[in-house]
Design a protein around this motif. Sequence first.
Motif, mmCIF file in Angstrom:
data_model
loop_
_atom_site.group_PDB
_atom_site.id
_atom_site.type_symbol
_atom_site.label_atom_id
_atom_site.label_comp_id
_atom_site.label_asym_id
_atom_site.label_seq_id
_atom_site.Cartn_x
_atom_site.Cartn_y
_atom_site.Cartn_z
ATOM 1 N N SER A 64 0.835 -1.210 0.000
ATOM 2 C CA SER A 64 0.000 0.000 0.000
ATOM 3 C C SER A 64 0.866 1.255 0.000
ATOM 4 N N ALA A 65 1.927 1.243 0.789
ATOM 5 C CA ALA A 65 2.846 2.388 0.791
ATOM 6 C C ALA A 65 3.525 2.505 -0.576
ATOM 7 N N LEU A 67 2.086 1.815 -3.347
ATOM 8 C CA LEU A 67 1.097 2.490 -4.196
ATOM 9 C C LEU A 67 1.233 3.998 -4.035
ATOM 10 N N GLY A 68 1.324 4.444 -2.785
ATOM 11 C CA GLY A 68 1.412 5.885 -2.518
ATOM 12 C C GLY A 68 2.654 6.495 -3.136
ATOM 13 N N SER A 69 3.791 5.844 -2.966
ATOM 14 C CA SER A 69 5.018 6.454 -3.481
ATOM 15 C C SER A 69 5.056 6.390 -5.009
ATOM 16 N N ILE B 74 -6.450 9.938 -4.476
ATOM 17 C CA ILE B 74 -6.290 8.522 -4.825
ATOM 18 C C ILE B 74 -7.084 7.654 -3.863
ATOM 19 N N ASN B 80 -6.141 0.401 3.995
ATOM 20 C CA ASN B 80 -4.715 0.717 3.847
ATOM 21 C C ASN B 80 -4.437 2.200 3.670
ATOM 22 N N ALA B 83 -1.396 3.740 5.162
ATOM 23 C CA ALA B 83 -0.163 3.238 4.529
ATOM 24 C C ALA B 83 0.054 3.916 3.179
ATOM 25 N N VAL B 84 -1.011 4.113 2.422
ATOM 26 C CA VAL B 84 -0.876 4.810 1.135
ATOM 27 C C VAL B 84 -0.370 6.227 1.383
ATOM 28 N N SER B 86 1.416 7.177 3.849
ATOM 29 C CA SER B 86 2.834 7.059 4.229
ATOM 30 C C SER B 86 3.711 7.061 2.980
ATOM 31 N N GLY B 87 3.271 6.295 1.990
ATOM 32 C CA GLY B 87 4.043 6.208 0.747
ATOM 33 C C GLY B 87 4.079 7.534 0.013
ATOM 34 N N ILE B 88 2.944 8.234 0.010
ATOM 35 C CA ILE B 88 2.893 9.551 -0.653
ATOM 36 C C ILE B 88 3.863 10.506 0.042
ATOM 37 N N GLY B 91 7.407 9.467 -0.630
ATOM 38 C CA GLY B 91 7.698 9.698 -2.046
ATOM 39 C C GLY B 91 8.004 11.169 -2.294
#
Lengths: 391, 316
Positions: A64-65, A67-69, B74, B80, B83-84, B86-88, B91
């Motif tokens: 999931s992370a 996906l975000g990055s 998004i 999740n 968590a998404v 977190s990734g953004i 990133g």
Amino acid sequence: MAQKIGMEVSIALGEAAKLANTDVIAAYPITPQTHIVEHIADMVANGEMDAEFITVESEHSAMSACLGSAAVGARTFTATAGQGLELMHEVLYVASALRFPIVMTVANRALSGPLNIWGDHSDVMATRDCGWIQFFVENGQEAFDLTLCAFRIAEDPTVMLPTMLSLDGFHLTHVVEPITLIEKSDVDKFIPPLKHPFALRPDKPVTMGAFAPPFIYTETKKIADEALRSSKKVIVSVWDEFGKRFGRHYNPVETYRTEDAKTLLLTMGSYSETAMVAIDNMRTKGEKVGLIHLRLWRPFPFAELKQTTENADNLFVLDRCISLGGPGGPVCSEIKAAFYDSQKKPSIIGFIGGLGGRDMTPGDFEYMTKRGKEIIQHGTKNEVEMIGVKE
Amino acid sequence: MEQKLQKQPKIFSKVPPEEYFVSGHRGCVGCGEALAVRLVCKALGPNVIIANATGCMEVVSSQLPNTAWGVPWIHTLFENTAAVASGIECGLKVLRKKGRYSNENTIVAAMAGDGGTADIGMQALSGALERGHRFVYICFDNEAYMNTGIQRSSTTPFGASTTTSPAGKKSIGQLTWKKDLPSIAIAHNIPYVATASPSYPFDLINKVKKATTMKGPSYLHVFSVCPTGWRSAPELAIELGRLAVKTGIFPLYEVENGVYKINHEPSKLDPVKDYLKLQGRFRHLSDDTIKEIEKRVNSNFIELKRKMMCDDMRVV
């Protein structure tokens, strides 16, 4: 060109992620994948790798992370195995549907229960239909090379699909092999910077992940299927280019001593090298046997596979996974389906072996060849053949 | 006390006119959550990236080929979202560091309902809060799984009848007390946790604004009246939000760097019956049960005041 050096394959994979200028890694510990991300964590901690490592609380959150990055246009890598891949399962489909070029290595591992941390292909076979490009590698050098290729393929503007590289847990991840790394400057020439055409940006707002009712869902799947099928030509051309640049050549389907072979074995992953030893042994006894090694699993290389079996009478397929209560192993099912419409096709027998880390020796492949011929002679094809099972 | 707190952002006394969650979406008439999202978006402004969980807001706002979102947005899955986000956040951080993204102030926001936060998304939320990502997580709490047809969640209040906690001859409906999500967020020692309600729009907007100034994670728990699921009149959505605060059922408070502050403290709490009687989901409750609820609400409110007073004493 760098020297060949002895190196644990997991370490080489971490090096590949570094050489590829990975921006974000989100990963969760699971054996036998851990050495890959531990090495990455080390390199980030020492400033050798300029990346963000997200120490997520589960594999579901790892993907999931990712996906975000990937959504903001960062080059994204993760690694997992077995249960971790299953926990990611639903997220995998979203990664491909959103066309995020995430690269993941899967250290293939058996699935619980009973708990088993050793290698087989049950984990990745359960993700067969998730819309990712999927390869199986045979040795450490290939794992390193094809990880670099995976970034290039995934991020190709005409592809933009997540890519999964399977390597056998322990049999590959934990062994030290002679591996030739590639100079950073050469990797930089091979993998251009990632340009995501629709990254999330406040100055150009887009909506990602809108839901699709029946009137449009089918069309989204049609597009996804076409995207994955048409990625094959890019995969082949990237592997060709890699071969020209670095001298190591890769094809969707590889063959070994198949020219005059009447009986072919088919394997995926690291057992291909064990099978080659068996082929050599049988050849010295005068048997006309050869090996097909299926490297590309998705998109499935139908045409390439058929070309390799044109002159063969028998094709014996090894699965490291069992479809319980079903038609045997998933690879064999697909191979049979691939040949269903062919005028000339070999007799295909499926075998299941190497489950949960059980060794397959050259002798086992010789047994498989002998037993396959026996089955064909006696016509008892329907049972599931398991190699080395203690009755 | 002031020295302890971070510099206060500008206090808004006017609702910003810009719209980022626009009309035309498929929200029900009188949806408190849609109003809350609209106000939150006004407070977040255009320099934001939103990760949204599966749920009512995702479904009403994003059916292909339409969108109600004027900001980058998004949706991926249900559990999740943190968590998404977190990734953004990571990133953007690495892209900035490598000179591939120049916008310093882009806010990362995550939005989810109570089911996506308190139940199925709890693990991802806890992980993201613990890791300290700089993002604003907003839970829109309408106290049940409304999108799938009013099933109970762990934030459904005691005594509420839902389709999976129906009131019947042997049950008064939901038999458990509402999970205290803000306290769970507070336990992660994050810089900012607050409750808010679209019935108090300026308080809501200012809390969102304050959350965006924090250097780490912030958590907002937003009361979202659901006329469809609560079986209340659509025109009472704002009134119910106010009654929830006046009765002490949903106190408005914030916890900044561990210091509690009640933002709206009634001199005397109104009877909970004033709030309960307007909703079909509580229609079956006996006076005895209502008394039990009131006792619990009062005791919770006293506990909240005690925490605030302890902080006052500590600071002095």
